[in-house]
Design a protein around this motif. Structure first.
Motif, PDB file in Angstrom:
ATOM      1  N   VAL A 157      34.314  20.916  63.962  1.00  0.00           N
ATOM      2  CA  VAL A 157      33.944  20.944  62.544  1.00  0.00           C
ATOM      3  C   VAL A 157      34.599  19.758  61.846  1.00  0.00           C
ATOM      4  CG1 VAL A 157      34.018  22.265  60.400  1.00  0.00           C
ATOM      5  CG2 VAL A 157      33.729  23.450  62.598  1.00  0.00           C
ATOM      6  N   GLN A 158      33.804  18.975  61.114  1.00  0.00           N
ATOM      7  CA  GLN A 158      34.301  17.736  60.529  1.00  0.00           C
ATOM      8  C   GLN A 158      33.786  17.554  59.100  1.00  0.00           C
ATOM      9  OE1 GLN A 158      36.352  15.029  61.806  1.00  0.00           O
ATOM     10  NE2 GLN A 158      36.202  14.622  59.613  1.00  0.00           N
ATOM     11  N   GLY A 159      34.697  17.233  58.185  1.00  0.00           N
ATOM     12  CA  GLY A 159      34.300  16.875  56.825  1.00  0.00           C
ATOM     13  C   GLY A 159      33.764  15.454  56.774  1.00  0.00           C
ATOM     14  N   GLY A 160      33.240  15.057  55.595  1.00  0.00           N
ATOM     15  CA  GLY A 160      32.608  13.748  55.469  1.00  0.00           C
ATOM     16  C   GLY A 160      33.375  12.801  54.562  1.00  0.00           C
ATOM     17  N   LEU A 161      32.686  11.757  54.115  1.00  0.00           N
ATOM     18  CA  LEU A 161      33.275  10.696  53.314  1.00  0.00           C
ATOM     19  C   LEU A 161      33.166  10.992  51.824  1.00  0.00           C
ATOM     20  CD1 LEU A 161      31.714   7.662  55.221  1.00  0.00           C
ATOM     21  CD2 LEU A 161      34.012   8.591  55.513  1.00  0.00           C
ATOM     22  N   GLU A 204      36.548   5.194  60.090  1.00  0.00           N
ATOM     23  CA  GLU A 204      35.768   6.273  59.458  1.00  0.00           C
ATOM     24  C   GLU A 204      34.423   6.444  60.156  1.00  0.00           C
ATOM     25  OE1 GLU A 204      37.142   6.391  54.789  1.00  0.00           O
ATOM     26  OE2 GLU A 204      35.790   4.786  55.436  1.00  0.00           O
ATOM     27  N   PHE A 205      33.802   5.332  60.539  1.00  0.00           N
ATOM     28  CA  PHE A 205      32.503   5.400  61.214  1.00  0.00           C
ATOM     29  C   PHE A 205      32.612   6.199  62.515  1.00  0.00           C
ATOM     30  CE2 PHE A 205      29.581   3.309  64.350  1.00  0.00           C
ATOM     31  CZ  PHE A 205      28.424   3.942  63.906  1.00  0.00           C
ATOM     32  N   ILE A 206      33.662   5.949  63.284  1.00  0.00           N
ATOM     33  CA  ILE A 206      33.864   6.687  64.539  1.00  0.00           C
ATOM     34  C   ILE A 206      34.018   8.185  64.248  1.00  0.00           C
ATOM     35  CG2 ILE A 206      35.466   7.033  66.468  1.00  0.00           C
ATOM     36  CD1 ILE A 206      36.067   4.008  66.315  1.00  0.00           C
ATOM     37  N   ARG A 207      34.692   8.495  63.135  1.00  0.00           N
ATOM     38  CA  ARG A 207      34.985   9.896  62.821  1.00  0.00           C
ATOM     39  C   ARG A 207      33.759  10.659  62.305  1.00  0.00           C
ATOM     40  NH1 ARG A 207      36.824  12.053  57.972  1.00  0.00           N
ATOM     41  NH2 ARG A 207      37.266   9.957  57.165  1.00  0.00           N
ATOM     42  N   VAL A 208      32.905  10.009  61.522  1.00  0.00           N
ATOM     43  CA  VAL A 208      31.823  10.753  60.848  1.00  0.00           C
ATOM     44  C   VAL A 208      30.425  10.340  61.307  1.00  0.00           C
ATOM     45  CG1 VAL A 208      33.227  11.185  58.804  1.00  0.00           C
ATOM     46  CG2 VAL A 208      31.767   9.160  58.879  1.00  0.00           C
ATOM     47  N   HIS A 215      27.840  10.913  57.003  1.00  0.00           N
ATOM     48  CA  HIS A 215      27.587  11.950  56.008  1.00  0.00           C
ATOM     49  C   HIS A 215      28.687  11.990  54.951  1.00  0.00           C
ATOM     50  CE1 HIS A 215      30.510  14.963  57.786  1.00  0.00           C
ATOM     51  NE2 HIS A 215      30.302  14.194  58.830  1.00  0.00           N
ATOM     52  N   GLN A 216      28.289  12.406  53.756  1.00  0.00           N
ATOM     53  CA  GLN A 216      29.192  12.525  52.615  1.00  0.00           C
ATOM     54  C   GLN A 216      30.053  13.787  52.751  1.00  0.00           C
ATOM     55  OE1 GLN A 216      27.149  13.309  48.999  1.00  0.00           O
ATOM     56  NE2 GLN A 216      28.854  12.820  47.649  1.00  0.00           N
ATOM     57  N   ILE A 250      29.317  19.316  55.614  1.00  0.00           N
ATOM     58  CA  ILE A 250      30.260  19.549  56.703  1.00  0.00           C
ATOM     59  C   ILE A 250      29.488  19.493  58.016  1.00  0.00           C
ATOM     60  CG2 ILE A 250      31.812  21.217  57.774  1.00  0.00           C
ATOM     61  CD1 ILE A 250      32.423  22.256  54.936  1.00  0.00           C
ATOM     62  N   ARG A 251      29.978  18.674  58.941  1.00  0.00           N
ATOM     63  CA  ARG A 251      29.297  18.510  60.225  1.00  0.00           C
ATOM     64  C   ARG A 251      29.850  19.489  61.261  1.00  0.00           C
ATOM     65  NH1 ARG A 251      31.251  13.704  63.427  1.00  0.00           N
ATOM     66  NH2 ARG A 251      32.548  15.339  64.364  1.00  0.00           N
TER      67      ARG A 251
END
Length: 468
Positions: free
Chosen positions: A229-233, A273-277, A311-312, A316-317
């Motif tokens: 589970v990952q939040g965005g920018l 950030e790109f790698i993360r989201v 994603h913003q 939530i991804r």
């Protein structure tokens, strides 16, 4: 407004502000009660109905799930009372959409999600006003006045200054009568899409049982155990100075089991950030914040159609373990009663904005049926999606026809000016032909989906009895 003045009107027409055509009675132009003046604590089983944001479904007004308040409370909120013939404009969420209050709702109190116009019937026809407000020519004005955040908002003050083209009353009634026929076509197309949603929910229930009761006794896991589970920018002006610029998804792109990629924006970000989201095909995107509590937690599966998309933070991804759970199954579970109830009850509300956190998402409990059964459901979803693609194109064409008709109406072309003008009767013939085709397609799609639902249910019963 500049947009309005740029459009030349036929003789006898004029541009007017909404406040100029409102009735002279008290509260003819008003907004819903603010904050604690009306909350869920005031609701009861009977009394005066309350029109809420939840009563807007798929761009239409629905009266199926009304709440009620006492007569005494309704008197306190008299400025927010609506009655048949009033035109309400959505202020929060699907901001700018307009609806005429039907005769089937003799009286109600609107929530803070709405603004109201009681039209001066000596100047404007109520149905014409509703149609005009929903036209592209007026919606383009409204978009300039809407606060574009995760909680879109259209204030009453700004609404008053919106200008509409106003023909003589007789022409208004003529336009409204023709437009209603085109609107019926739009509604038929939308109804076909709603049918496919209904059938998919039926197939889900047949194959997996009630998501809340879990009658088939599937083992359950926390979402955190079967996914990442990952939040965005977070958006900020500082991002404009970052070298890397990529497309990103936001709340407006994600609906229940559906993506709307008609408008994609660009964001600045770092390589880290790109790698993360960065999004991958089959990721699930869950709406983190919304002004309408019913929309919290809605989600869709990312199809990978845009390269290097991110994603913003209001999305939530969820990246699932495909060896345990199928993305299509999980998306439909979250969008069904089980997920909806969990996220609705777990959300926090601040200043009218409902939110969930990545922590709440991680704690969502998910039943885990056998993977082959999940994949069988995904195959049915894929088959339905082909039908839905055709239905969406039909809906797009119906919307285009409706807006084309309104543009012609606002140029005075529904009333022939000379013998070379195309009569309105030809438009009505085209609309009639489209309507017959839409109804036939809806009937055929219903049969196809019914067959698929029956097949899915049969396979589910077989799966229940087969060794795993």
């Amino acid at each position: 407004m500049s947009i309005a003045k740029a459009n030349k009107l036929p003789n006898g027409w004029r541009w007017v502000k909404l406040e100029e055509i409102a009735d002279k009675s008290h509260y003819a132009l008003s907004s819903g009660p603010f904050g604690s003046n009306l909350t869920s604590a005031h609701y009861q089983n009977t009394g005066v109905p309350v029109l809420r944001g939840l009563n807007i479904s798929d761009g239409q007004l629905s009266l199926e799930d009304l709440k009620f308040i006492s007569e005494e409370k309704a008197k306190e909120l008299a400025r927010s009372e609506v009655k048949p013939g009033d035109v309400v404009v959505v202020a929060v969420g699907a901001s700018g959409l307009a609806f005429q209050i039907p005769e089937s709702l003799p009286r109600a109190i609107m929530s803070q999600n709405f603004n109201k116009i009681t039209p001066d019937l000596s100047q404007v026809n109520a149905k014409y006003l509703e149609i005009c407000l929903n036209s592209d020519i007026v919606q383009s004005q409204l978009k300039q006045e809407i606060t574009d955040t995760v909680r879109t908002f259209l204030s009453l003050t700004k609404l008053k200054d919106v200008e509409i083209p106003l023909p003589p009353l007789a022409e208004q009634k003529r336009i409204a009568a023709i437009a209603q026929k085109a609107d019926r076509l739009r509604r038929t197309r939308r109804y076909a899409l709603q049918l496919s949603d209904t059938y998919l929910r039926s197939v889900f229930l047949e194959m997996f049982g009630d998501p809340i009761a879990n009658p088939k006794g599937w083992k359950t896991k926390l979402l955190d155990e079967i996914s990442e589970v990952q939040g965005g920018l977070q958006l900020s002006q500082k991002r404009d100075n970052l070298e890397l610029k990529l497309p990103y998804l936001r709340v407006a792109n994600v609906y229940r089991n559906k993506l709307d990629l008609s408008e994609i924006k660009i964001i600045g970000l770092t390589k880290e950030e790109f790698i993360r989201v960065k999004l991958q095909k089959d990721d699930i995107l869950i709406v983190e914040g919304h002004g309408n509590a019913a929309e919290i937690g809605r989600c869709a599966v990312w199809d990978g159609s845009i390269k290097d998309c991110v994603h913003q933070n209001h999305l939530i991804r969820v990246r699932v373990n495909l060896k345990i759970v199928n993305s299509a199954y999980l998306s439909h579970y979250i969008n069904n009663s089980g997920g909806q109830k969990y996220f609705h009850t777990s959300s926090n509300t601040t200043s009218g904005l409902n939110t969930i956190s990545t922590g709440i998402v991680k704690q969502c409990i998910v039943p885990i049926p056998p993977l082959p059964l999940q994949e069988k459901f995904a195959q049915i979803v894929q088959k339905f999606e082909r039908i839905r693609t055709q239905q969406r194109e039909g809906a797009r064409q119906a919307e285009h026809l409706f807006q084309t008709l309104l543009h012609r109406a606002f140029r005075g072309e529904l009333t022939p000016q000379d013998s070379n003008d195309e009569p309105a009767s030809l438009l009505l013939e085209q609309i009639g032909a489209e309507q017959a085709q839409a109804e036939a397609e809806a009937k055929a799609a219903t049969q196809t989906m019914g067959d698929a639902a029956e097949y899915g249910g049969t396979k589910a019963k077989q799966q229940d009895t087969e060794p795993i």
